[in-house]
Design an enzyme around this catalytic site. Sequence first.
Site, short mmCIF file in Angstrom:
data_model
loop_
_atom_site.label_atom_id
_atom_site.label_comp_id
_atom_site.label_asym_id
_atom_site.label_seq_id
_atom_site.Cartn_x
_atom_site.Cartn_y
_atom_site.Cartn_z
CB ALA A 16 -0.97 0.04 1.13
N GLY A 30 0.68 -5.04 0.85
CA GLY A 30 -0.81 -5.06 0.06
C GLY A 30 -0.39 -5.59 -1.22
CD GLU A 36 -2.49 -7.36 3.13
OE1 GLU A 36 -1.96 -6.20 2.84
OE2 GLU A 36 -3.47 -7.48 4.09
CD GLU A 62 1.31 -5.06 5.62
OE1 GLU A 62 2.32 -5.93 5.92
OE2 GLU A 62 0.58 -4.96 4.83
N1 COA Z 1 4.64 3.19 -0.62
C1 COA Z 1 4.79 4.25 -1.21
N2 COA Z 1 5.93 4.55 -2.08
C2 COA Z 1 6.74 3.28 -1.99
C3 COA Z 1 6.40 2.05 -1.54
C4 COA Z 1 5.32 2.07 -0.94
N3 COA Z 1 4.82 0.77 -0.20
N4 COA Z 1 7.61 1.21 -1.94
C5 COA Z 1 8.39 1.87 -2.65
N5 COA Z 1 7.90 3.26 -2.85
C6 COA Z 1 8.69 4.36 -3.58
C7 COA Z 1 9.91 4.81 -2.89
O1 COA Z 1 9.42 5.67 -1.97
C8 COA Z 1 10.54 5.45 -3.78
O2 COA Z 1 9.98 6.61 -4.29
P1 COA Z 1 11.01 8.00 -4.65
O3 COA Z 1 11.68 7.53 -5.88
O4 COA Z 1 9.93 8.99 -5.06
O5 COA Z 1 11.83 8.08 -3.25
C9 COA Z 1 10.35 4.50 -4.98
O6 COA Z 1 9.19 3.78 -4.81
C10 COA Z 1 11.38 3.54 -5.42
O7 COA Z 1 11.66 2.61 -3.97
P2 COA Z 1 13.08 2.68 -3.27
O8 COA Z 1 12.89 2.42 -1.83
O9 COA Z 1 13.90 3.84 -3.76
O10 COA Z 1 13.52 1.29 -3.92
P3 COA Z 1 14.63 0.21 -3.30
O11 COA Z 1 15.20 -0.68 -4.48
O12 COA Z 1 15.68 1.00 -2.35
O13 COA Z 1 13.84 -0.55 -2.23
C11 COA Z 1 11.89 -1.73 -1.39
C12 COA Z 1 12.73 -1.25 -2.38
C13 COA Z 1 10.65 -2.45 -1.72
C14 COA Z 1 12.88 -2.64 -0.41
C15 COA Z 1 11.51 -0.69 -0.42
O14 COA Z 1 10.91 0.42 -1.47
C16 COA Z 1 10.41 -0.69 0.53
O15 COA Z 1 10.72 -1.13 1.60
N6 COA Z 1 9.07 -0.30 0.25
C17 COA Z 1 8.10 -0.33 1.39
C18 COA Z 1 7.68 -1.72 1.37
C19 COA Z 1 6.44 -1.78 2.50
O16 COA Z 1 6.98 -1.67 3.56
N7 COA Z 1 5.47 -2.03 1.96
C20 COA Z 1 4.28 -2.36 2.61
C21 COA Z 1 3.47 -0.96 2.62
S1 COA Z 1 2.19 -1.31 4.06
#
Ligand code: COA
Length: 261
Positions: free
Chosen positions: A67, A112, A115, A135
């Site tokens: 999400a 999400g 999910e 989460e």
């Molecule tokens: N919500 C909003 N934005 C997200 C996102 C999410 N769940 N997951 C990734 N993004 C965005 C990042 O903020 C970034 O945006 P920006 O370029 O404007 O800063 C872009 O997507 C790329 O992600 P980034 O974190 O730079 O990539 P990465 O390869 O370094 O890391 C992940 C990848 C998946 C490990 C990391 O993005 C992450 O931990 N995301 C969240 C996962 C999460 O907690 N999901 C559950 C949400 S309830």
Amino acid sequence: MSDLKYIRVEWDGEIAVVTVDRQDKLNALNADVVREIGEIFASLRDDDAVRGVIVTGAGEKAFVAGADISELARMDSVSAVRISRDGQRVFRDIERFPKPVLAAVGGYALGGGCELALACHLRIASGSARFGLPEVGLGIIPGYGGTIRLARLIGLGRAIELTLTGDMVDAERALEMGLVSAVVERERLMDEAKTLLRKVTKNGPVAVRMALESIYRGLDTATAEALDFESALFGLLASTDDMKEGMKAFLEKRRPDFKGR
Ligand code: COA
């Protein structure tokens, strides 16, 4: 259906491929993406040309990375319940979709996104896939059905471990856990997804639908009632043209030509 900004649909014969395409945010699910997924499934549900659906994410890095945390960061208790209910409704419609839905997961399927894959009937992954429910690390819990569906799919102990640690698992571990049914090379992901789905869609569409109904009903009801329901569906299928065709084709040593009637 409004114009879709984040969802693409492509066709390959009777299979619709639904791609979540918000690559700059790793296909994260904001409210618009969730609404559009709901809209597209509603439009595909009653389309007789559709026999099965593949859900996937655009780009190499992610299926869906969760999400949208920038939206979640602004929620209060009232809007949080609404966000959860909206997502649950859309994902429940996928689970109840009357045709098989397969998640083709390349890259991150987190929160999400995990999910969403869990709401699909079938899941395959590429070697680069990563699954997890992070989460609790954000001070919330999975709110789109993850706390319910993961335990049903992979068992209580493993689901509790994944949910409470927030750890990601790689594709091979996901396969061992039964979270996916196959791991394939990234460039083969879509072909393998179609091959698996076609193994389903070549079968009687009404039978496939009723098998899904019986399986899911069986999860929610007591055994005696679930068995009654299975028998009722079994009886209903005996009145279909597809049953007659399926059995006739077997006896005539040919492939059946199912009409979904
Ligand atoms: N919500 C909003 N934005 C997200 C996102 C999410 N769940 N997951 C990734 N993004 C965005 C990042 O903020 C970034 O945006 P920006 O370029 O404007 O800063 C872009 O997507 C790329 O992600 P980034 O974190 O730079 O990539 P990465 O390869 O370094 O890391 C992940 C990848 C998946 C490990 C990391 O993005 C992450 O931990 N995301 C969240 C996962 C999460 O907690 N999901 C559950 C949400 S309830």
